[in-house]
Design a protein around this motif. Structure first.
Motif, PDB file in Angstrom:
ATOM      1  N   GLY A  32       6.951   3.040  10.595  1.00  0.00           N
ATOM      2  CA  GLY A  32       5.592   3.119  10.066  1.00  0.00           C
ATOM      3  C   GLY A  32       5.117   1.792   9.507  1.00  0.00           C
ATOM      4  O   GLY A  32       3.976   1.373   9.748  1.00  0.00           O
ATOM      5  N   LEU A  33       5.978   1.096   8.767  1.00  0.00           N
ATOM      6  CA  LEU A  33       5.575  -0.176   8.186  1.00  0.00           C
ATOM      7  C   LEU A  33       5.388  -1.243   9.256  1.00  0.00           C
ATOM      8  O   LEU A  33       4.455  -2.054   9.181  1.00  0.00           O
ATOM      9  N   ILE A  34       6.251  -1.257  10.259  1.00  0.00           N
ATOM     10  CA  ILE A  34       6.106  -2.237  11.342  1.00  0.00           C
ATOM     11  C   ILE A  34       4.771  -2.045  12.061  1.00  0.00           C
ATOM     12  O   ILE A  34       4.038  -3.010  12.307  1.00  0.00           O
ATOM     13  N   LEU A  35       4.438  -0.811  12.389  1.00  0.00           N
ATOM     14  CA  LEU A  35       3.169  -0.543  13.073  1.00  0.00           C
ATOM     15  C   LEU A  35       1.976  -0.829  12.161  1.00  0.00           C
ATOM     16  O   LEU A  35       0.944  -1.337  12.610  1.00  0.00           O
ATOM     17  N   PHE A  36       2.130  -0.512  10.882  1.00  0.00           N
ATOM     18  CA  PHE A  36       1.082  -0.787   9.893  1.00  0.00           C
ATOM     19  C   PHE A  36       0.839  -2.302   9.804  1.00  0.00           C
ATOM     20  O   PHE A  36      -0.310  -2.779   9.827  1.00  0.00           O
ATOM     21  N   ASN A  37       1.927  -3.064   9.710  1.00  0.00           N
ATOM     22  CA  ASN A  37       1.797  -4.521   9.637  1.00  0.00           C
ATOM     23  C   ASN A  37       1.165  -5.096  10.896  1.00  0.00           C
ATOM     24  O   ASN A  37       0.325  -6.004  10.829  1.00  0.00           O
ATOM     25  N   LEU A  40      -2.572  -4.492  10.729  1.00  0.00           N
ATOM     26  CA  LEU A  40      -3.228  -5.359   9.754  1.00  0.00           C
ATOM     27  C   LEU A  40      -3.346  -6.793  10.262  1.00  0.00           C
ATOM     28  O   LEU A  40      -4.391  -7.434  10.125  1.00  0.00           O
ATOM     29  N   LEU A  41      -2.260  -7.296  10.866  1.00  0.00           N
ATOM     30  CA  LEU A  41      -2.217  -8.694  11.270  1.00  0.00           C
ATOM     31  C   LEU A  41      -3.002  -8.978  12.540  1.00  0.00           C
ATOM     32  O   LEU A  41      -3.543 -10.074  12.711  1.00  0.00           O
ATOM     33  N   SER A  42      -3.072  -8.003  13.440  1.00  0.00           N
ATOM     34  CA  SER A  42      -3.705  -8.260  14.737  1.00  0.00           C
ATOM     35  C   SER A  42      -5.140  -7.781  14.827  1.00  0.00           C
ATOM     36  O   SER A  42      -6.010  -8.474  15.346  1.00  0.00           O
ATOM     37  N   SER A  43      -5.410  -6.587  14.305  1.00  0.00           N
ATOM     38  CA  SER A  43      -6.764  -6.045  14.450  1.00  0.00           C
ATOM     39  C   SER A  43      -7.313  -5.438  13.166  1.00  0.00           C
ATOM     40  O   SER A  43      -8.436  -4.939  13.160  1.00  0.00           O
ATOM     41  N   GLY A  44      -6.566  -5.483  12.090  1.00  0.00           N
ATOM     42  CA  GLY A  44      -7.008  -4.889  10.831  1.00  0.00           C
ATOM     43  C   GLY A  44      -7.757  -5.840   9.928  1.00  0.00           C
ATOM     44  O   GLY A  44      -8.066  -5.492   8.776  1.00  0.00           O
ATOM     45  N   VAL A 220      -7.429 -17.422   3.016  1.00  0.00           N
ATOM     46  CA  VAL A 220      -7.473 -16.124   2.339  1.00  0.00           C
ATOM     47  C   VAL A 220      -8.581 -16.104   1.291  1.00  0.00           C
ATOM     48  O   VAL A 220      -9.266 -15.085   1.114  1.00  0.00           O
ATOM     49  N   ALA A 221      -8.783 -17.213   0.600  1.00  0.00           N
ATOM     50  CA  ALA A 221      -9.803 -17.278  -0.446  1.00  0.00           C
ATOM     51  C   ALA A 221     -11.198 -16.999   0.119  1.00  0.00           C
ATOM     52  O   ALA A 221     -12.059 -16.463  -0.578  1.00  0.00           O
ATOM     53  N   GLN A 222     -11.408 -17.323   1.373  1.00  0.00           N
ATOM     54  CA  GLN A 222     -12.717 -17.144   1.989  1.00  0.00           C
ATOM     55  C   GLN A 222     -12.988 -15.698   2.398  1.00  0.00           C
ATOM     56  O   GLN A 222     -14.154 -15.281   2.474  1.00  0.00           O
ATOM     57  N   VAL A 223     -11.944 -14.941   2.670  1.00  0.00           N
ATOM     58  CA  VAL A 223     -12.146 -13.577   3.204  1.00  0.00           C
ATOM     59  C   VAL A 223     -11.571 -12.490   2.321  1.00  0.00           C
ATOM     60  O   VAL A 223     -11.678 -11.312   2.656  1.00  0.00           O
ATOM     61  N   ILE A 224     -10.928 -12.861   1.205  1.00  0.00           N
ATOM     62  CA  ILE A 224     -10.253 -11.853   0.397  1.00  0.00           C
ATOM     63  C   ILE A 224     -11.225 -10.808  -0.135  1.00  0.00           C
ATOM     64  O   ILE A 224     -10.867  -9.645  -0.351  1.00  0.00           O
ATOM     65  N   GLY A 225     -12.501 -11.199  -0.330  1.00  0.00           N
ATOM     66  CA  GLY A 225     -13.485 -10.238  -0.809  1.00  0.00           C
ATOM     67  C   GLY A 225     -13.799  -9.148   0.192  1.00  0.00           C
ATOM     68  O   GLY A 225     -14.244  -8.062  -0.188  1.00  0.00           O
ATOM     69  N   ASP A 226     -13.556  -9.415   1.459  1.00  0.00           N
ATOM     70  CA  ASP A 226     -13.820  -8.425   2.502  1.00  0.00           C
ATOM     71  C   ASP A 226     -12.642  -7.492   2.760  1.00  0.00           C
ATOM     72  O   ASP A 226     -12.781  -6.497   3.471  1.00  0.00           O
ATOM     73  N   ALA A 227     -11.483  -7.838   2.215  1.00  0.00           N
ATOM     74  CA  ALA A 227     -10.288  -7.021   2.444  1.00  0.00           C
ATOM     75  C   ALA A 227     -10.367  -5.727   1.646  1.00  0.00           C
ATOM     76  O   ALA A 227     -10.905  -5.695   0.536  1.00  0.00           O
ATOM     77  N   ASN A 228      -9.846  -4.667   2.235  1.00  0.00           N
ATOM     78  CA  ASN A 228      -9.830  -3.368   1.563  1.00  0.00           C
ATOM     79  C   ASN A 228      -8.603  -3.292   0.652  1.00  0.00           C
ATOM     80  O   ASN A 228      -7.471  -3.239   1.136  1.00  0.00           O
ATOM     81  N   PRO A 229      -8.791  -3.304  -0.675  1.00  0.00           N
ATOM     82  CA  PRO A 229      -7.641  -3.314  -1.590  1.00  0.00           C
ATOM     83  C   PRO A 229      -6.790  -2.055  -1.487  1.00  0.00           C
ATOM     84  O   PRO A 229      -5.580  -2.101  -1.714  1.00  0.00           O
ATOM     85  N   TYR A 230      -7.417  -0.934  -1.142  1.00  0.00           N
ATOM     86  CA  TYR A 230      -6.662   0.314  -1.040  1.00  0.00           C
ATOM     87  C   TYR A 230      -5.729   0.295   0.173  1.00  0.00           C
ATOM     88  O   TYR A 230      -4.614   0.837   0.117  1.00  0.00           O
ATOM     89  N   VAL A 231      -6.176  -0.320   1.260  1.00  0.00           N
ATOM     90  CA  VAL A 231      -5.319  -0.446   2.441  1.00  0.00           C
ATOM     91  C   VAL A 231      -4.135  -1.357   2.135  1.00  0.00           C
ATOM     92  O   VAL A 231      -2.988  -1.055   2.492  1.00  0.00           O
ATOM     93  N   LEU A 232      -4.388  -2.471   1.459  1.00  0.00           N
ATOM     94  CA  LEU A 232      -3.308  -3.391   1.107  1.00  0.00           C
ATOM     95  C   LEU A 232      -2.328  -2.734   0.127  1.00  0.00           C
ATOM     96  O   LEU A 232      -1.108  -2.923   0.236  1.00  0.00           O
ATOM     97  N   LEU A 233      -2.862  -1.962  -0.828  1.00  0.00           N
ATOM     98  CA  LEU A 233      -1.992  -1.266  -1.780  1.00  0.00           C
ATOM     99  C   LEU A 233      -1.129  -0.240  -1.063  1.00  0.00           C
ATOM    100  O   LEU A 233       0.068  -0.102  -1.347  1.00  0.00           O
ATOM    101  N   LEU A 234      -1.724   0.490  -0.118  1.00  0.00           N
ATOM    102  CA  LEU A 234      -0.957   1.473   0.654  1.00  0.00           C
ATOM    103  C   LEU A 234       0.136   0.776   1.460  1.00  0.00           C
ATOM    104  O   LEU A 234       1.266   1.277   1.557  1.00  0.00           O
ATOM    105  N   ASN A 235      -0.181  -0.389   2.021  1.00  0.00           N
ATOM    106  CA  ASN A 235       0.808  -1.145   2.782  1.00  0.00           C
ATOM    107  C   ASN A 235       1.964  -1.569   1.886  1.00  0.00           C
ATOM    108  O   ASN A 235       3.140  -1.493   2.281  1.00  0.00           O
ATOM    109  N   CYS A 236       1.669  -2.003   0.661  1.00  0.00           N
ATOM    110  CA  CYS A 236       2.714  -2.397  -0.288  1.00  0.00           C
ATOM    111  C   CYS A 236       3.574  -1.198  -0.687  1.00  0.00           C
ATOM    112  O   CYS A 236       4.792  -1.316  -0.846  1.00  0.00           O
TER     113      CYS A 236
END
Length: 340
Positions: A32-37, A40-44, A220-236
């Motif tokens: 699950g984590l491999i597919l999740f990553n 995120l990295l390719s199309s998320g 990252v500083a340029q796009v971090i505002g567009d990232a979904n924090p809940y998705v990143l938290l779920l990934n962590c």
């Protein structure tokens, strides 16, 4: 009349069910984590492998620190000298391994990355012989050449082959193999999951922070505002769950069980990558992968037999303890392994 076999038999079935549950938990968590990553990295919308692994390590380290403050687990003490000589090099290698491992997903299909991981025993063997933790035998060498042959066939059949991605992934395996070789000494302390995360995650995060500042900070500083924090938290959270799953499985089973289960996990990940990401598989892919992992299974079986012959017959328990301790086989088995 002899004793009733009911309790013993019942206990045996319970233990088998627990072991099966731990294996299933590890397979699903890792896949699950491999597919999740990969998503995120390719199309998320978050193509930052260093940042992603930094978030994983920081989250796991924070959870371990909070749990220690709340006295939810006992932490074994470690001298500064042992920390600098043992944990720090492992943390540096782990940071590089995680970074390169996630970086490879930008260039390669998930299915092909899993095929390349079959080459892990060969890298571990070469580094182990070089550092003196492995004994050279011709029988093991022939098995490893068989694995390499299978990986080579799979590479020839890869439709979306990337030389850059392949080098990155093999470099990740080399860092991981060196880390695992050094991890043997640390594992002798038999840390519990939270203790291992308490010591390893912060130092790994520190090295990843250095890489983050050097490689990805401005982007990252340029796009971090567009990232979904809940998705990143779920990934962590998924990374944390995988950490616990790895340690629980290590504590209840053997390296052999984990590695054989890893073959099932890899087939599951490859099938999932085809269904979810539309990964392309060719006949050469499947043939090479099958050859390589047939070699992996025989490698684990052969290593098990070698260890049994080396151990005195009067110390079967020592053999079991040593097998649980030497987790230098493929499939990112040792702990922690957040995104393997």
């Amino acid at each position: 009349m002899g004793p009733s076999p009911g309790p013993a038999g019942g206990g045996g079935w319970v233990q088998k069910l627990v072991t099966f549950g731990l294996i299933a938990n590890w397979i699903l968590s890792s896949a699950g984590l491999i597919l999740f990553n990969k998503w995120l990295l390719s199309s998320g919308g978050f193509p930052f492998p260093v940042t992603l692994t930094l978030l994983h390590q920081s989250f796991c380290g924070l959870v371990a620190v909070v749990a220690l403050k709340l006295k939810l687990f006992e932490c074994a003490a470690m001298e500064r000298r042992d920390y600098l000589r043992g944990v720090v090099p492992i943390g540096a290698l782990y940071a590089l391994s995680l970074w390169f491992g996630n970086w490879a997903y930008i260039y390669l299909q998930v299915s092909y990355v899993q095929m390349l991981k079959a080459f892990m025993p060969a890298i571990v063997f070469v580094i182990g012989v070089t550092l003196g933790t492995e004994k050279f035998t011709w029988s093991l060498l022939w098995v490893l050449l068989w694995i390499a042959f299978g990986v080579l066939i799979a590479s020839f059949g890869e439709v979306h082959f990337s030389a850059v991605g392949t080098v990155i992934q093999l470099s990740s395996l080399a860092f991981e193999a060196t880390r695992l070789t050094l991890l043997q000494i640390l594992l002798q302390r038999k840390f519990n999951p939270m203790t291992a995360m308490y010591y390893l995650s912060p130092i790994t995060a520190l090295f990843l922070l250095i890489l983050f500042i050097a490689k990805e900070f401005s982007a990252v500083a340029q796009v971090i505002g567009d990232a979904n924090p809940y998705v990143l938290l779920l990934n962590c959270c998924c990374a944390f769950v995988l950490n616990i799953a790895v340690f629980l499985l290590v504590g209840k089973t053997s390296a052999l069980t984990m590695n054989v289960s890893g073959v099932i996990k890899d087939w599951l990940i490859i099938a999932s990558s085809v269904l979810i990401f539309g990964s392309t598989l060719t006949r050469l892919n499947v043939l090479g992968f099958t050859i390589a992992f047939t070699g992996v299974l025989f490698y684990n079986y052969h290593r098990r037999n070698l260890k049994e012959r080396e151990q005195p017959s009067s110390a079967p328990k020592a053999d079991a303890d040593e097998e649980n301790q030497h987790l230098l086989e493929p499939q990112e088995t040792p702990a922690p392994a957040q995104d393997r």
